[in-house]
Design a protein around this motif. Structure first.
Motif, PDB file in Angstrom:
ATOM      1  N   LEU A  55       0.701  -1.325   0.030  1.00 17.97           N
ATOM      2  CA  LEU A  55      -0.072  -0.154  -0.120  1.00 17.97           C
ATOM      3  C   LEU A  55       0.613   1.192  -0.081  1.00 17.97           C
ATOM      4  CD1 LEU A  55      -2.745  -1.213   2.332  1.00 17.97           C
ATOM      5  CD2 LEU A  55      -3.200  -0.684  -0.057  1.00 17.97           C
ATOM      6  N   ILE A 313      -2.900  -7.982  -0.693  1.00 22.09           N
ATOM      7  CA  ILE A 313      -2.881  -6.843  -1.796  1.00 22.09           C
ATOM      8  C   ILE A 313      -1.687  -7.212  -2.638  1.00 22.09           C
ATOM      9  CG2 ILE A 313      -2.972  -4.704  -1.987  1.00 22.09           C
ATOM     10  CD1 ILE A 313      -4.600  -4.185   0.602  1.00 22.09           C
ATOM     11  N   PHE A 333      -7.899   2.397  -2.623  1.00 24.99           N
ATOM     12  CA  PHE A 333      -8.087   1.651  -1.145  1.00 24.99           C
ATOM     13  C   PHE A 333      -8.529   2.874  -0.062  1.00 24.99           C
ATOM     14  CE2 PHE A 333      -6.310   1.034   3.117  1.00 24.99           C
ATOM     15  CZ  PHE A 333      -6.410  -0.450   3.372  1.00 24.99           C
TER      16      PHE A 333
END
Length: 554
Positions: A55, A313, A333
């Motif tokens: 992320l 992810i 996200f």
């Protein structure tokens, strides 16, 4: 020949001349990832110490929105995201005397995003938590892995594939819900690449993590087991320092409300968890050694759940790259609400003798570390103070967004996702459904903010949940917890909601209260057109009582 608007936008943002023909242009894919009960500062790119390299990489090559909002609770947030309406407008959260909420049913015109994408050639896929009325296939998804079982991360019992119940394996020793969510998301992508390579896709991946119960793989917990023994004050201070270094926010750190406990009162819960549990964010030094170890272990499990979600992810991203879809997939996200202060035991109970984080346990994060996970904000999931409604929003799209690692400070909300995506695709939402008019939706397109850090013009943003109320107009926010008076804050310098200006500016309080009431009245007028859908025949439930602030801490 005129080019489709998305291609023109891409060219302008990248600073290149449009060279493709209309026939060569293709609409981008969409991947929306939603976490559950994630704190604003849990990700590394939002100030946290949890390892979230995948992320963080998306943020480094894309955008981070600093003032993005949800609804403070799971099911209204999902309704807002998928419909583009406030949940109250579509019977998915309560209105006075009209019901609505988790058992409310949307009106026929309240379509989900896949129905608007299908005429544009999209195929839609879902994996993970649902928590929307109806089934995913009825909502327009072509395939779905729906996790109805939200009380045990180690079993497939209660889950559905394409609306058919899953038969668990006899041996589920290798099963973990977060990994299974990613497995199905990857399976849908592989199937799409094989059988529908010429169509764009929309994939909605809804992780249950890090929602309670705190269940994690032993090897993931081990990475964080002793990380939090210095306590929630230290963790909060370190996260705030990281946020300041990132220039993420211009606000002081909110003071700790030591007398504020969980949002709901379950009198026997402390006995059920044992002497290590506390129901207040007390000074860390005031806790016993047993309490400090117990609390630090819970936070370690929470961190392990976030860490594992990021790893999964990463596998989904690897699949996008393998099928050549990564550069032209809009990846977003966000989280459905802030970290949770709840303390409860469900789904078969909690075995105090079992290894924390294992299947026989049912642990919740609680107010101490929840407060730290929501750094720098006040309060938690359920409340509509900033700690309950603030979420990260990462937007990554190599072919459509030239900016890398930039911040976007415009206030925005989950209701903006549908209009944003339709704007990107140069698509008009229908004005009627089956001959019935579709009411105007409140969201705004965030597409201009993809190109530059510009404000998105709107009249206001509005919240109501469990008696908690708020409205934000420009930089001013009016907010009240259930049964408490209005508070007024200047969001330019005080998103921590530390300096209540209500007494100094009563006229502004009155103006914003009038606006809040006006918006609620408009929602009531809309909901009154289909009142039976609010509760689908069930008796209207009384709001659960908030735990008294005066209740003594253990």
């Amino acid at each position: 020949m005129l080019l489709p608007r998305p291609l023109v936008i891409v060219c302008l943002l990248l600073g290149v001349a449009p060279a493709a023909t209309a026939a060569e242009a293709r609409r981008p894919n969409i991947l929306f990832i939603l976490a559950d009960d994630l704190g604003y500062s849990d990700l590394g790119c939002y100030g946290g110490e949890i390892e979230t390299p995948n992320l963080d990489a998306l943020a480094a090559r894309g955008l981070r929105f600093t003032q993005f909002y949800n609804t403070a609770r799971c099911w209204p947030s999902r309704a807002a995201f998928l419909t583009g309406y406030y949940a109250q407008q579509v019977h998915r959260d309560d209105l006075p005397k009209l019901g609505g909420g988790n058992d409310g049913t949307r009106q026929k015109w309240a379509r989900l995003l896949p129905d608007f994408l299908k005429p544009l050639g999209y195929r839609s896929y879902h994996s993970g938590k649902w928590h929307v009325d109806g089934s995913p296939l009825a909502g327009g998804f072509d395939h779905s892995f729906m996790m109805q079982n939200q009380g045990n991360f180690f079993t497939a019992r209660g889950n559905f594939v394409d609306d058919v119940a899953v038969t668990p394996d006899a041996d589920e020793s290798g099963y973990y819900a977060t990994t299974e969510t990613a497995d199905y998301a990857i399976d849908w992508l592989k199937d799409h690449a094989k059988n529908h390579p010429n169509q764009p896709f929309f994939e909605y991946v809804a992780f249950i993590a890090p929602h309670f119960p705190l269940h994690a793989l032993p090897e993931d917990i081990a990475r964080y087991r002793d990380r939090y023994l210095e306590g929630w004050e230290r963790m909060r201070a370190e996260r705030y320092e990281h946020q300041q270094a990132m220039k993420l926010l211009d606000t002081p750190l909110s003071p700790v409300e030591h007398d504020l406990g969980p949002p709901y009162d379950f009198p026997n819960v402390l006995e059920g968890f044992g002497p290590g549990e506390v129901n207040r964010p007390l000074p860390w030094d005031d806790l016993t050694d047993e309490q400090r170890r117990f609390q630090a272990t819970k936070m370690a499990i929470h961190a392990a759940m976030v860490d594992r979600m990021d790893r999964e992810i990463g596998r989904i991203i690897d699949q996008l790259k393998a099928m050549g879809a990564y550069d032209d997939t809009i990846i977003m996200f966000a989280a459905d609400n802030g970290a949770s202060a709840e303390l409860m035991i469900r789904n078969g109970g909690h075995d105090k003798t079992a290894e924390p984080g294992s299947e026989a346990t049912y642990l919740c994060l609680g107010p101490g570390f929840s407060n730290a996970c929501n750094t720098p904000f006040r309060r938690h999931k359920v409340w509509v103070h900033e700690g309950g409604i603030s979420t990260p929003l990462i937007v990554h799209w190599p072919k459509g967004i030239a900016a890398q690692g930039e911040l976007r400070r415009t206030p925005a909300h989950l209701i903006d996702i549908v209009p944003t995506l339709l704007d990107v695709l140069d698509a008009e939402k229908p004005t009627e459904w089956n001959g019935k008019p579709i009411p105007p939706a409140p969201g705004r397109s965030l597409l201009p903010a993809f190109a530059a850090d510009v404000p998105i013009e709107r009249d206001s943003l509005w919240w109501s949940h469990n008696g908690h109320r708020a409205v934000r107009q420009g930089d001013w926010k009016l907010v009240a917890a259930r049964g408490e008076p209005w508070e007024l804050y200047d969001m330019r310098t005080d998103r921590a909601e530390s300096n209540n200006l209500a007494a100094q500016q009563p006229e502004r309080v009155q103006e914003l209260e009038t606006l809040w009431n006006k918006q609620q009245d408009e929602m009531i007028d809309l909901a009154k057109q289909t009142p039976k859908l609010g509760r689908t025949g069930a008796k209207q439930k009384k709001a659960k009582r908030q735990q008294p602030r005066s209740q003594p801490a253990p």
